[in-house]
Design a protein around this motif. Sequence first.
Motif, PDB file in Angstrom:
ATOM      1  N   TRP A  10       0.801  -1.257  -0.071  1.00 46.96           N
ATOM      2  CA  TRP A  10       0.212   0.020   0.189  1.00 46.96           C
ATOM      3  C   TRP A  10       0.808   1.276   0.227  1.00 46.96           C
ATOM      4  N   ALA A  14       0.548   4.345  -2.647  1.00 46.83           N
ATOM      5  CA  ALA A  14       0.114   5.465  -1.928  1.00 46.83           C
ATOM      6  C   ALA A  14       1.251   6.687  -2.468  1.00 46.83           C
ATOM      7  N   CYS A 213      -2.956  -5.134  -5.579  1.00 42.81           N
ATOM      8  CA  CYS A 213      -2.889  -4.917  -3.920  1.00 42.81           C
ATOM      9  C   CYS A 213      -3.106  -6.132  -3.374  1.00 42.81           C
ATOM     10  N   ALA A 222      -3.846   3.349   0.881  1.00 42.56           N
ATOM     11  CA  ALA A 222      -3.267   4.077  -0.368  1.00 42.56           C
ATOM     12  C   ALA A 222      -4.016   5.351  -0.815  1.00 42.56           C
TER      13      ALA A 222
END
Length: 424
Positions: A10, A14, A213, A222
């Motif tokens: 994540w 992000a 993910c 994220a």
Amino acid sequence: MHEEKSNQSWQSLAFVWAGAMICVPSLMIGGTLVTGMSFIQALLTGLIGYGIIVVLMILQGMQGTDLHKPTVSTASQVFGKVGSQKIISIILMIACLGWFGIQANVCGQAFSTFLATYGVELPIQLSSLIWGIIMLVSALYGIKFLNILNYVAVPILVITCVYGVVVSISNTAGGSIFDYQGSGELSMASGLAITIGSFALGAVIAGDYSQYCGSRRDVVKAAALGILPSGVLMIGVGAVLTITAGTADIAEVFMGIGSPILGVIALILATWTTNAVNAFSGGLAMINVFDISKEKEKIAVAVAGGIGTILAVVGILNYFVPIMSVLSAMVPAVAGVMIASYWVVQKGDPAKWAPVNGVNWLGIISWLIGAGVASAPVILSFFPALPQLPNQPLIGIVLSFICYLIGRKVFAKQTNVEITKVEE
């Protein structure tokens, strides 16, 4: 099989979202908002607008994570395989061409303004044309070069913004920035339309990036931590620079931060790298829309960049607000239909998802109703003699959401037959 694909942290996603926020358009949003409302209202509008974007990104991104498929594939249930490819590609094409024109126009203005400080006159139209061609040629032949350029451009833009804010605050009482009221001509609804429109496409195609993910929780973290802090920060920076410069013209703002050379380098590099992607993505979208053969990819990219350059020359930047409003009307309506199908009809269960062959007209008509009604206030604004409607940026997604659910109830038998057409 899914476990093999679930290899994106994540944190890395992000950073992708934060990187997408740290750009010239985010600064322009801040400058546009603060000219029409107070500084505090601009920050609040940015927070709410990007908050709505994050919610859409989470719902769309989770579909990608659950199904391990990109957006065009996940949308093939609600729009049909052919319908999904056409609709997503049309929206991508329009958005990429528009953004190419806006960024080339920004770059052209910045370069002309920079030369003017040294007594050299270069018309903005000619400057926009020159830089549009440079960006287009780069997209055709310099992808590796642009990747390197991108690593240079983002840090320079960040350094320039930090430097500009420090200079601005040191030359201005901090309290006067927080007390700034703006013209009061921009409503919260219009401000939200601008903010949402600026990243609505990113929200709808979030599944393209989140499909690898490991969990839904990763998608939430994220999106929230990648978008909100960086997005609101960039709006704040754009607002501060605009207040102290006394203009929302991003080129003039950067020329007036104390170092015109640093300002023009930052703007040119930032718009250049972004626009190469816009031309390339716009060309690929055009291939899908018009069924152009893959061998003619470079021609499609050239046409996309060429159209974007023409838009820059005619001054598309002057229509920044209505363009963002149209995007905030058209694009989220796609998510409205997809969310209704996946989260309400299928209750978020990937086992119930199945692609539909051809075109699913229920999804397409639901999207068109939402997008059409939401676009009406923007279209009417070009004709002052006609009755005007208030801008409601979320009406499109709500309408498309409701229309799909109602339509599915009315045509339940037919729709149930359609969604059993599972891909062989």
